[in-house]
Write a protein that holds these residues in place. Structure first.
Motif, mmCIF file in Angstrom:
data_model
loop_
_atom_site.group_PDB
_atom_site.id
_atom_site.type_symbol
_atom_site.label_atom_id
_atom_site.label_comp_id
_atom_site.label_asym_id
_atom_site.label_seq_id
_atom_site.Cartn_x
_atom_site.Cartn_y
_atom_site.Cartn_z
ATOM 1 N N ALA A 148 0.805 -1.227 0.000
ATOM 2 C CA ALA A 148 0.000 0.000 0.000
ATOM 3 C C ALA A 148 0.839 1.280 0.000
ATOM 4 O O ALA A 148 0.553 2.190 -0.795
ATOM 5 C CB ALA A 148 -0.975 -0.008 1.172
ATOM 6 N N PRO A 149 1.881 1.417 0.828
ATOM 7 C CA PRO A 149 2.645 2.666 0.789
ATOM 8 C C PRO A 149 3.312 2.935 -0.561
ATOM 9 O O PRO A 149 3.311 4.069 -1.054
ATOM 10 C CB PRO A 149 3.684 2.493 1.904
ATOM 11 N N VAL A 150 3.867 1.900 -1.172
ATOM 12 C CA VAL A 150 4.542 2.086 -2.465
ATOM 13 C C VAL A 150 3.515 2.357 -3.568
ATOM 14 O O VAL A 150 3.721 3.232 -4.416
ATOM 15 C CB VAL A 150 5.443 0.879 -2.796
ATOM 16 N N ALA A 151 2.397 1.651 -3.534
ATOM 17 C CA ALA A 151 1.336 1.918 -4.510
ATOM 18 C C ALA A 151 0.806 3.340 -4.338
ATOM 19 O O ALA A 151 0.507 4.029 -5.324
ATOM 20 C CB ALA A 151 0.207 0.898 -4.364
ATOM 21 N N ALA A 152 0.727 3.812 -3.106
ATOM 22 C CA ALA A 152 0.283 5.190 -2.861
ATOM 23 C C ALA A 152 1.274 6.187 -3.452
ATOM 24 O O ALA A 152 0.869 7.204 -4.026
ATOM 25 C CB ALA A 152 0.094 5.436 -1.365
ATOM 26 N N LEU A 153 2.560 5.917 -3.322
ATOM 27 C CA LEU A 153 3.555 6.794 -3.951
ATOM 28 C C LEU A 153 3.378 6.805 -5.463
ATOM 29 O O LEU A 153 3.537 7.843 -6.105
ATOM 30 C CB LEU A 153 4.975 6.349 -3.598
ATOM 31 N N TRP A 154 3.063 5.655 -6.023
ATOM 32 C CA TRP A 154 2.827 5.560 -7.466
ATOM 33 C C TRP A 154 1.678 6.495 -7.851
ATOM 34 O O TRP A 154 1.802 7.297 -8.771
ATOM 35 C CB TRP A 154 2.519 4.111 -7.843
ATOM 36 N N TRP A 155 0.549 6.381 -7.118
ATOM 37 C CA TRP A 155 -0.603 7.237 -7.426
ATOM 38 C C TRP A 155 -0.276 8.704 -7.213
ATOM 39 O O TRP A 155 -0.704 9.565 -7.996
ATOM 40 C CB TRP A 155 -1.821 6.830 -6.598
ATOM 41 N N ALA A 156 0.492 9.014 -6.173
ATOM 42 C CA ALA A 156 0.860 10.404 -5.908
ATOM 43 C C ALA A 156 1.661 10.979 -7.073
ATOM 44 O O ALA A 156 1.449 12.125 -7.473
ATOM 45 C CB ALA A 156 1.656 10.503 -4.602
ATOM 46 N N ALA A 157 2.565 10.181 -7.615
ATOM 47 C CA ALA A 157 3.376 10.643 -8.750
ATOM 48 C C ALA A 157 2.527 10.904 -9.981
ATOM 49 O O ALA A 157 2.882 11.733 -10.818
ATOM 50 C CB ALA A 157 4.468 9.621 -9.076
ATOM 51 N N LYS A 158 1.403 10.222 -10.079
ATOM 52 C CA LYS A 158 0.500 10.390 -11.223
ATOM 53 C C LYS A 158 -0.541 11.482 -10.972
ATOM 54 O O LYS A 158 -1.412 11.706 -11.805
ATOM 55 C CB LYS A 158 -0.230 9.066 -11.491
ATOM 56 N N GLY A 159 -0.488 12.131 -9.803
ATOM 57 C CA GLY A 159 -1.468 13.158 -9.486
ATOM 58 C C GLY A 159 -2.752 12.604 -8.899
ATOM 59 O O GLY A 159 -3.742 13.319 -8.788
ATOM 60 N N GLY A 160 -2.736 11.349 -8.504
ATOM 61 C CA GLY A 160 -3.916 10.705 -7.938
ATOM 62 C C GLY A 160 -3.917 10.763 -6.419
ATOM 63 O O GLY A 160 -3.837 9.727 -5.758
ATOM 64 N N TRP A 161 -4.040 11.974 -5.874
ATOM 65 C CA TRP A 161 -3.967 12.157 -4.426
ATOM 66 C C TRP A 161 -5.019 11.323 -3.700
ATOM 67 O O TRP A 161 -4.712 10.661 -2.709
ATOM 68 C CB TRP A 161 -4.120 13.641 -4.067
ATOM 69 N N ASP A 162 -6.257 11.356 -4.156
ATOM 70 C CA ASP A 162 -7.326 10.618 -3.475
ATOM 71 C C ASP A 162 -7.053 9.113 -3.457
ATOM 72 O O ASP A 162 -7.222 8.463 -2.421
ATOM 73 C CB ASP A 162 -8.685 10.893 -4.117
ATOM 74 N N ALA A 163 -6.639 8.567 -4.575
ATOM 75 C CA ALA A 163 -6.333 7.136 -4.641
ATOM 76 C C ALA A 163 -5.175 6.792 -3.710
ATOM 77 O O ALA A 163 -5.208 5.770 -3.011
ATOM 78 C CB ALA A 163 -6.002 6.727 -6.077
ATOM 79 N N ALA A 164 -4.170 7.660 -3.689
ATOM 80 C CA ALA A 164 -3.017 7.442 -2.814
ATOM 81 C C ALA A 164 -3.443 7.485 -1.350
ATOM 82 O O ALA A 164 -3.076 6.623 -0.547
ATOM 83 C CB ALA A 164 -1.940 8.486 -3.096
ATOM 84 N N HIS A 165 -4.231 8.487 -1.008
ATOM 85 C CA HIS A 165 -4.663 8.662 0.381
ATOM 86 C C HIS A 165 -5.495 7.473 0.853
ATOM 87 O O HIS A 165 -5.328 6.992 1.981
ATOM 88 C CB HIS A 165 -5.431 9.974 0.519
ATOM 89 N N LYS A 166 -6.365 6.969 0.003
ATOM 90 C CA LYS A 166 -7.198 5.815 0.376
ATOM 91 C C LYS A 166 -6.346 4.600 0.718
ATOM 92 O O LYS A 166 -6.715 3.798 1.586
ATOM 93 C CB LYS A 166 -8.167 5.468 -0.751
#
Length: 97
Positions: free
Chosen positions: A19-37
């Motif tokens: 989850a933490p690494v996948a969240a970083l992936w989403w954050a890099a793509k501008g997917g803050w909500d997906a990362a935060h979830k």
């Protein structure tokens, strides 16, 4: 790290990422909500570190400070880009991905 960065051209993070690494992936793509979830209900220090970063991205420095404390990390003061790099390198380099 290079493989992780090259995966950013895809539509979703690799399914084996935690989850933490996948969240970083989403954050890099501008997917803050997906990362935060992905990290908001995780009880690990790694998730708290990414959670802190996300609130820093959001501009909620008070909330970020709380999550840095939960992660046992100092509050970041450099650029968001350098912090993302530092967290990603630490999480990917530790075998925790």
């Amino acid at each position: 790290m290079a493989e992780f960065k090259s995966s950013l051209s895809g539509a979703a993070p690799a399914p084996q990422l935690n989850a933490p690494v996948a969240a970083l992936w989403w954050a890099a793509k501008g997917g803050w909500d997906a990362a935060h979830k992905l990290v908001q209900d995780e009880a690990t220090a790694d998730a708290a570190w990414v959670h802190a970063y996300l609130h820093r991205v959001e501009g909620d420095l008070g909330n970020a400070g709380y999550w840095y404390r939960r992660a046992g990390k100092p509050v970041a003061t450099g650029s968001l880009e350098s912090e993302w790099e530092r967290i990603a390198a630490a999480l990917l380099g530790s075998g925790r991905a």
